[in-house]
Design a protein around this motif. Structure first.
Motif, PDB file in Angstrom:
ATOM      1  N   SER A 132       0.783  -1.399  -0.012  1.00  0.00           N
ATOM      2  CA  SER A 132      -0.065  -0.070  -0.061  1.00  0.00           C
ATOM      3  C   SER A 132       0.811   1.198  -0.093  1.00  0.00           C
ATOM      4  N   PRO A 133       0.612   2.258  -0.590  1.00  0.00           N
ATOM      5  CA  PRO A 133       1.100   3.437  -0.481  1.00  0.00           C
ATOM      6  C   PRO A 133       1.823   3.912   0.962  1.00  0.00           C
ATOM      7  N   ILE A 182       4.436   1.478   2.079  1.00  0.00           N
ATOM      8  CA  ILE A 182       5.816   1.931   1.113  1.00  0.00           C
ATOM      9  C   ILE A 182       6.482   3.085   1.819  1.00  0.00           C
ATOM     10  N   SER A 223      -2.082   2.970 -11.362  1.00  0.00           N
ATOM     11  CA  SER A 223      -1.485   3.719 -10.232  1.00  0.00           C
ATOM     12  C   SER A 223      -0.985   2.774  -9.385  1.00  0.00           C
ATOM     13  N   ASN A 224      -1.369   1.425  -9.193  1.00  0.00           N
ATOM     14  CA  ASN A 224      -0.717   0.605  -8.481  1.00  0.00           C
ATOM     15  C   ASN A 224       0.569   0.051  -8.737  1.00  0.00           C
ATOM     16  N   ASP A 256       2.465   1.788 -10.922  1.00  0.00           N
ATOM     17  CA  ASP A 256       3.345   3.141 -10.227  1.00  0.00           C
ATOM     18  C   ASP A 256       4.135   2.898  -8.919  1.00  0.00           C
ATOM     19  N   CYS A 257       3.125   2.713  -8.262  1.00  0.00           N
ATOM     20  CA  CYS A 257       3.474   2.401  -6.624  1.00  0.00           C
ATOM     21  C   CYS A 257       4.712   1.479  -6.628  1.00  0.00           C
ATOM     22  N   ASP A 273       8.115   2.341  -8.335  1.00  0.00           N
ATOM     23  CA  ASP A 273       8.563   3.644  -7.158  1.00  0.00           C
ATOM     24  C   ASP A 273       9.255   3.001  -6.300  1.00  0.00           C
ATOM     25  N   ARG A 274       8.596   1.874  -5.707  1.00  0.00           N
ATOM     26  CA  ARG A 274       9.316   1.213  -4.424  1.00  0.00           C
ATOM     27  C   ARG A 274      10.526   0.638  -5.067  1.00  0.00           C
TER      28      ARG A 274
END
Length: 132
Positions: free
Chosen positions: A10-11, A14, A95-96, A98-99, A102-103
């Motif tokens: 989850s953002p 993270i 969106s997911n 992308d998260c 990014d992680r």
């Protein structure tokens, strides 16, 4: 089913985990004494050992998290390839993903920074050994 159902990220998670890793890095930063002569360096072999253990543990932790992220990525792809995908699902997918990406970048950046710090410490140790 929701495109995020069953995921282990989850953002918020993270961000929290990234902050914890960054705190560890800041607390254990290695000072680069390359400009000092070997005689000026009071080399701490216990610190070298501790940093070695720390880098190995961080590496293992990152491998484990990358494996989980890969699994989450596969689940995300599997869900979005279902026949009943809607435009809002694609937005959530993007969106997911992308998260997750990014992680992965954060993990690589964090590890690369720590690895470079460890390499400088090893270089200091080598310099000390060559002088004595």
């Amino acid at each position: 089913t929701s495109p995020t159902e069953g995921f282990h990220f989850s953002p918020e998670k993270i961000i929290t985990e990234t902050n914890e890793i960054n705190k560890k890095i800041i607390c254990s930063e290695v000072v680069d004494d390359a400009s000092k002569s070997a005689a000026e360096i009071d080399f701490d072999y216990q610190n070298l050992y501790d940093e070695q253990e720390s880098i190995l543990n961080l590496h293992l932790s990152i491998i484990q998290e990358n494996a989980q992220l890969l699994s989450d990525e596969g689940s995300l792809l599997e869900q979005i390839q279902a026949e009943d995908v809607m435009d809002c699902d694609m937005s959530t997918y993007a969106s997911n993903l992308d998260c997750i990406l990014d992680r992965k970048l954060q993990l690589i950046g964090t590890f690369k920074l720590r690895l470079n710090q460890f390499r400088r410490l090893l270089k200091q140790e080598l310099t000390c050994n060559e002088q004595y």
